[in-house]
Design a protein around this motif. Sequence first.
Motif, PDB file in Angstrom:
ATOM      1  N   LEU A 577      -7.382 -45.325  48.972  1.00 31.27           N
ATOM      2  CA  LEU A 577      -8.005 -44.306  48.136  1.00 31.27           C
ATOM      3  C   LEU A 577      -9.278 -43.772  48.623  1.00 31.27           C
ATOM      4  O   LEU A 577      -9.652 -42.778  48.366  1.00 31.27           O
ATOM      5  N   GLU A 578      -9.965 -44.737  49.243  1.00 28.05           N
ATOM      6  CA  GLU A 578     -11.356 -44.338  49.935  1.00 28.05           C
ATOM      7  C   GLU A 578     -11.371 -43.450  51.096  1.00 28.05           C
ATOM      8  O   GLU A 578     -12.194 -42.685  51.536  1.00 28.05           O
ATOM      9  N   THR A 579     -10.389 -43.772  51.904  1.00 26.97           N
ATOM     10  CA  THR A 579     -10.122 -42.993  53.218  1.00 26.97           C
ATOM     11  C   THR A 579      -8.929 -41.888  53.256  1.00 26.97           C
ATOM     12  O   THR A 579      -8.976 -41.152  54.134  1.00 26.97           O
ATOM     13  N   ILE A 580      -8.423 -41.697  52.071  1.00 29.44           N
ATOM     14  CA  ILE A 580      -7.137 -40.969  51.940  1.00 29.44           C
ATOM     15  C   ILE A 580      -7.567 -39.309  51.989  1.00 29.44           C
ATOM     16  O   ILE A 580      -8.857 -38.924  51.271  1.00 29.44           O
ATOM     17  N   ASN A 581      -7.014 -38.468  52.544  1.00 29.89           N
ATOM     18  CA  ASN A 581      -7.192 -36.945  52.344  1.00 29.89           C
ATOM     19  C   ASN A 581      -7.109 -36.547  51.151  1.00 29.89           C
ATOM     20  O   ASN A 581      -6.067 -36.882  50.245  1.00 29.89           O
ATOM     21  N   GLN A 582      -8.252 -36.066  50.472  1.00 24.18           N
ATOM     22  CA  GLN A 582      -8.180 -35.537  48.983  1.00 24.18           C
ATOM     23  C   GLN A 582      -6.975 -34.598  48.573  1.00 24.18           C
ATOM     24  O   GLN A 582      -6.433 -34.672  47.357  1.00 24.18           O
ATOM     25  N   ASN A 583      -6.486 -34.038  49.653  1.00 28.49           N
ATOM     26  CA  ASN A 583      -5.146 -33.250  49.073  1.00 28.49           C
ATOM     27  C   ASN A 583      -3.950 -34.183  48.675  1.00 28.49           C
ATOM     28  O   ASN A 583      -3.219 -33.546  48.220  1.00 28.49           O
ATOM     29  N   ASP A 584      -4.201 -35.311  49.363  1.00 28.17           N
ATOM     30  CA  ASP A 584      -2.805 -36.084  49.130  1.00 28.17           C
ATOM     31  C   ASP A 584      -3.098 -37.138  47.938  1.00 28.17           C
ATOM     32  O   ASP A 584      -2.070 -37.980  47.650  1.00 28.17           O
ATOM     33  N   VAL A 585      -4.225 -37.201  47.367  1.00 32.60           N
ATOM     34  CA  VAL A 585      -4.506 -38.064  46.306  1.00 32.60           C
ATOM     35  C   VAL A 585      -3.370 -37.887  45.321  1.00 32.60           C
ATOM     36  O   VAL A 585      -2.956 -38.942  44.683  1.00 32.60           O
ATOM     37  N   SER A 586      -2.916 -36.719  44.702  1.00 30.60           N
ATOM     38  CA  SER A 586      -2.262 -36.593  43.774  1.00 30.60           C
ATOM     39  C   SER A 586      -0.613 -37.296  43.792  1.00 30.60           C
ATOM     40  O   SER A 586      -0.358 -37.969  43.025  1.00 30.60           O
ATOM     41  N   ASN A 587      -0.491 -36.956  44.891  1.00 36.97           N
ATOM     42  CA  ASN A 587       0.795 -37.356  45.346  1.00 36.97           C
ATOM     43  C   ASN A 587       0.947 -38.960  45.477  1.00 36.97           C
ATOM     44  O   ASN A 587       1.790 -39.441  45.126  1.00 36.97           O
ATOM     45  N   TYR A 588      -0.263 -39.566  45.996  1.00 37.41           N
ATOM     46  CA  TYR A 588      -0.344 -40.768  46.417  1.00 37.41           C
ATOM     47  C   TYR A 588      -0.240 -41.520  45.141  1.00 37.41           C
ATOM     48  O   TYR A 588       0.417 -42.584  44.828  1.00 37.41           O
ATOM     49  N   VAL A 589      -1.236 -41.300  44.237  1.00 41.87           N
ATOM     50  CA  VAL A 589      -1.324 -42.083  42.883  1.00 41.87           C
ATOM     51  C   VAL A 589       0.033 -42.041  41.898  1.00 41.87           C
ATOM     52  O   VAL A 589       0.158 -43.085  41.468  1.00 41.87           O
ATOM     53  N   ILE A 590       0.521 -40.719  41.867  1.00 42.65           N
ATOM     54  CA  ILE A 590       1.753 -40.576  41.321  1.00 42.65           C
ATOM     55  C   ILE A 590       2.984 -41.467  41.583  1.00 42.65           C
ATOM     56  O   ILE A 590       3.607 -42.129  40.863  1.00 42.65           O
ATOM     57  N   LYS A 591       3.224 -41.567  43.064  1.00 45.89           N
ATOM     58  CA  LYS A 591       4.325 -42.294  43.593  1.00 45.89           C
ATOM     59  C   LYS A 591       3.916 -43.767  43.383  1.00 45.89           C
ATOM     60  O   LYS A 591       4.591 -44.693  43.287  1.00 45.89           O
ATOM     61  N   LEU A 592       2.562 -44.143  43.772  1.00 46.52           N
ATOM     62  CA  LEU A 592       2.198 -45.482  43.427  1.00 46.52           C
ATOM     63  C   LEU A 592       2.419 -45.944  42.026  1.00 46.52           C
ATOM     64  O   LEU A 592       2.806 -47.213  41.849  1.00 46.52           O
ATOM     65  N   ALA A 593       1.865 -45.114  41.084  1.00 46.57           N
ATOM     66  CA  ALA A 593       2.186 -45.690  39.485  1.00 46.57           C
ATOM     67  C   ALA A 593       3.438 -45.777  39.249  1.00 46.57           C
ATOM     68  O   ALA A 593       3.886 -46.548  38.204  1.00 46.57           O
ATOM     69  N   ASN A 594       4.343 -45.153  39.701  1.00 46.49           N
ATOM     70  CA  ASN A 594       5.582 -45.145  39.547  1.00 46.49           C
ATOM     71  C   ASN A 594       6.701 -46.327  40.435  1.00 46.49           C
ATOM     72  O   ASN A 594       7.710 -46.250  40.229  1.00 46.49           O
ATOM     73  N   GLY A 595       5.871 -46.926  40.941  1.00 49.57           N
ATOM     74  CA  GLY A 595       6.577 -47.947  41.873  1.00 49.57           C
ATOM     75  C   GLY A 595       7.195 -47.615  43.205  1.00 49.57           C
ATOM     76  O   GLY A 595       7.911 -48.493  43.641  1.00 49.57           O
ATOM     77  N   GLN A 596       6.946 -46.514  43.488  1.00 53.78           N
ATOM     78  CA  GLN A 596       7.711 -46.040  44.810  1.00 53.78           C
ATOM     79  C   GLN A 596       6.806 -46.267  45.943  1.00 53.78           C
ATOM     80  O   GLN A 596       6.344 -45.690  46.809  1.00 53.78           O
ATOM     81  N   TYR A 597       6.798 -47.720  46.351  1.00 53.19           N
ATOM     82  CA  TYR A 597       5.928 -48.198  47.227  1.00 53.19           C
ATOM     83  C   TYR A 597       6.277 -47.674  48.901  1.00 53.19           C
ATOM     84  O   TYR A 597       5.617 -47.823  49.531  1.00 53.19           O
ATOM     85  N   ASP A 598       7.481 -47.668  49.030  1.00 49.50           N
ATOM     86  CA  ASP A 598       7.990 -47.306  50.527  1.00 49.50           C
ATOM     87  C   ASP A 598       7.404 -45.829  50.451  1.00 49.50           C
ATOM     88  O   ASP A 598       7.115 -45.674  51.768  1.00 49.50           O
ATOM     89  N   GLU A 599       7.637 -44.974  49.403  1.00 49.58           N
ATOM     90  CA  GLU A 599       6.813 -43.489  49.907  1.00 49.58           C
ATOM     91  C   GLU A 599       5.313 -43.600  50.177  1.00 49.58           C
ATOM     92  O   GLU A 599       4.718 -42.699  50.632  1.00 49.58           O
ATOM     93  N   VAL A 600       4.589 -44.724  49.746  1.00 45.18           N
ATOM     94  CA  VAL A 600       3.100 -44.834  50.300  1.00 45.18           C
ATOM     95  C   VAL A 600       2.812 -45.644  51.406  1.00 45.18           C
ATOM     96  O   VAL A 600       1.580 -45.701  51.788  1.00 45.18           O
ATOM     97  N   LYS A 601       3.657 -46.334  51.996  1.00 43.92           N
ATOM     98  CA  LYS A 601       3.292 -47.138  53.068  1.00 43.92           C
ATOM     99  C   LYS A 601       2.925 -46.424  54.322  1.00 43.92           C
ATOM    100  O   LYS A 601       2.458 -47.097  55.074  1.00 43.92           O
ATOM    101  N   LYS A 602       3.130 -45.145  54.295  1.00 46.52           N
ATOM    102  CA  LYS A 602       2.729 -44.450  55.447  1.00 46.52           C
ATOM    103  C   LYS A 602       1.168 -44.328  55.559  1.00 46.52           C
ATOM    104  O   LYS A 602       0.428 -44.176  56.510  1.00 46.52           O
ATOM    105  N   PHE A 603       0.495 -44.765  54.360  1.00 47.49           N
ATOM    106  CA  PHE A 603      -1.036 -44.792  54.206  1.00 47.49           C
ATOM    107  C   PHE A 603      -1.400 -46.012  55.048  1.00 47.49           C
ATOM    108  O   PHE A 603      -0.764 -46.980  54.719  1.00 47.49           O
TER     109      PHE A 603
END
Length: 610
Positions: A577-603
Motif C-alpha cells: 500500500l505504501e508503494t502501489i500506484n494510487q490509481n490501483d488502490v481501490s481495486n487492490y483493497v476491495i480484492k484483498l478484503a474479499n479474500g481474492q489473494y491470487d488477484e493481488v499477488k501481482k503486487f
Amino acid sequence: MTYRNRIAILMLLDSLIVLSAIFLSSYILYDTFAMREDVLLISAIVLFVAHHVFAVFYGLYQKAWEYASIGELFIIFNTVTLSILFAALTQYVLQGSIMLRALLVTWMLHMLMIGGSRFAWRMFRDNWFQTIKGKRRTLIVGAGSAGTMVARQLLSSHETELHPVVFLDDDPKKEKIQFLGIPVKGTVKDVVDIVKQEKIEHIIIAAPSMPQSNLNTVFEQCSETKVHTQIMPKMEDILTGKVSINQFRDVEVEDLLGREPVELDTVSVSSYITNKTALITGAGGSIGSEICRQIAEFSPEKLILLGHGENSIYKIERELQNQKKGNIEIIPLIADIKDRARMFEIMSFYQPDVIYHAAAHKHVPLMESNPFEAVKNNVFGTKNVADAANEAKIGTFVLVSSDKAVKPTNVMGSTKRIAEMVVQQLNEKSNTNFVAVRFGNVLGSRGSVIPLFKEQISQGGPVTVTDPEMTRYFMTIPEASRLVIQAGALARGGEIFVLDMGQPVKIVDLAKNLIKLSGFTEEEIGIVFSGIRPGEKMYEELLNKTEKTERQVFPKIYIGRSVMDDQPSINLITKDLETINQNDVSNYVIKLANGQYDEVKKFSYLKTLS
C-alpha cells in the motif's frame, strides 16, 4: 405557605378533631356524656397525646396531601387505631371496663374527619383551585401505572397547558373504568374516533412497558389523527432525576426501530473500567464521544480523549468536565493516528488499560473519491494504534468496525475489513486482547441519512432515497457505544462481536417515518429515488457464512471469528500500500478484503505468497 405554618395548621386541625370526637361520640350514643367526667376527660387527653406521638412517628404531617393516595390513608389508619387502643387501655385501668361502643364511634369519627380533611384539600386543589380554561384536551395512551402517573402530574400542575380527559388502553379489563376521574374509552385502534368525539388536541403515549416493536404500530395509528403526538420520558431518566415526568418529548426515529435496546452488564464492565485508564481514539466523533460519556459513568481513574479535530475534542472535554462524577482525570489529546511515533509515545507514557479505537473515515461516497486517504487513516492509522498498544502491553483493544466490512464492494468497507485483519493477526502473537465490533448504520451520526433527510425536509423537500428496495441495519448511537463497551468486557482475543439488530429497515420507510414525525405528509414532502451511488450495496450483512456462529455470548450479542487461513501478512500488505500506484488502490483493497489473494499477488511484496 411555609413548612412550619403548614405543620402548625395540620396539628391544630387534628387537635380539634381528636379532643372533640370522644365527647361527640358519647353524645351521639347516649344523648348525654354518659361516661364519668374524669374518665372522659382523661380519655380525651390520652387520645390527644397518643395521636400526636404516632402522627410524628409515622410522618403524618410531612405528607403532601394534594397527592394523597392509599399509602397516606394507611398511615391515618395506623395513627388513629393505635391512639384508640391507648385510650381503651386507660379506661380499663381507671374503671375496670372499656366504653367499647363510644371508642368505636370515636375511631370512625377520627377516620372520617382526619382523612376527610386531607382528601378534601386534594379534591379542592384538583377540581376548584386548578382551572382548565385555555388548556389543551389530552388523550393518554396507556392506563397503567405510568399513564396514571402522567395524568396525576398533569392534573396537579399549574404550569402545563395539557389537561387529560380520556385514556386508551388495550387491556379489556380496564374498558369503561375511570382512573383519577378520567375514563378509559377504548383501545388504541379507536384512537381516530375518540379524537373526533372528545375533540382531542394532544396525545401522549405513556406505556413504557410496551414492547418496542409495538410502538411503531401505535404511532402509525396516532399519526392518522393529525394530532401532535408525544411520548413520556424514559422511566430511568425520571427515576435518576434527569427529567421530570411532564417533560414529554416528540417521538423520534430511534423509537420506531422495532427492537428492544441492548443493555450493559454493569458488573462485568465495571470490573475492567472502574479505577482504570481508558483511551478513546476519535473521541470527538459521534460514536467516540458517546463511548466517552458512558465510560465516565463507570468511574475510571483516567479518561483519555484522543482526536485530530481540536474543536470536537474541546467540546466533549468540556461536557465531561461539567458532568463528571468523582475524581475522574479527563485528559484531552490532540493527535493524528497516522502519526506512528506519536501513537507509541502516548501509549508508552499513559499506559491505558483499555483502548477503544473509533477514529476512522466512514463516509462511503467520499472514500470512493479519496481511496488513499481511507487507506492511510483506516489501515495505517489502525496499525499504528494497534502496534503501539501491543508494544505497551495494553490489556484490551476494541476496534470499532462496520457491517460494510462484510463482502465489501467499496473502499471504506474494504479498509475496515483490512483493519480487522490487522488486529486479528496481532492478536495471534500478542498479550493484548484484540477484538472488533461490527454494527450497522448509526442513526444521527455524522454523515448518516437522518441529518440529511432532516435538512431536506426543512428545505421543503424532496427527500432523496437511492432505491426503493435498499435496506440497512440501524441502531442508535447509545446502542452502538454500549456494544463497544460490552465487547471489552467479553473480549478473550480475536473475536468479532455483532449485535442482533433485528430486521433490516428499508431506507424509504425510514424517510416516510421521518416525514410524518416532522408533521408533514408525503404529498407535502415528496420522495425522489436517485439511484445507487458508487460502492453502495442494496443490502448489508453482519457476518460472512464462514464467520457465522450460533453462539450468543450476551443477550443479543453474537460472536464470529474470521477465517485466518492463507491471509497475507499485514506487514506485506502495508508495504504494498505504501508503494502501489494510487490509481490501483481501490481495486487492490476491495480484492484483498474479499479474500481474492491470487488477484493481488501481482503486487511486489505479495508475490511471496505464490
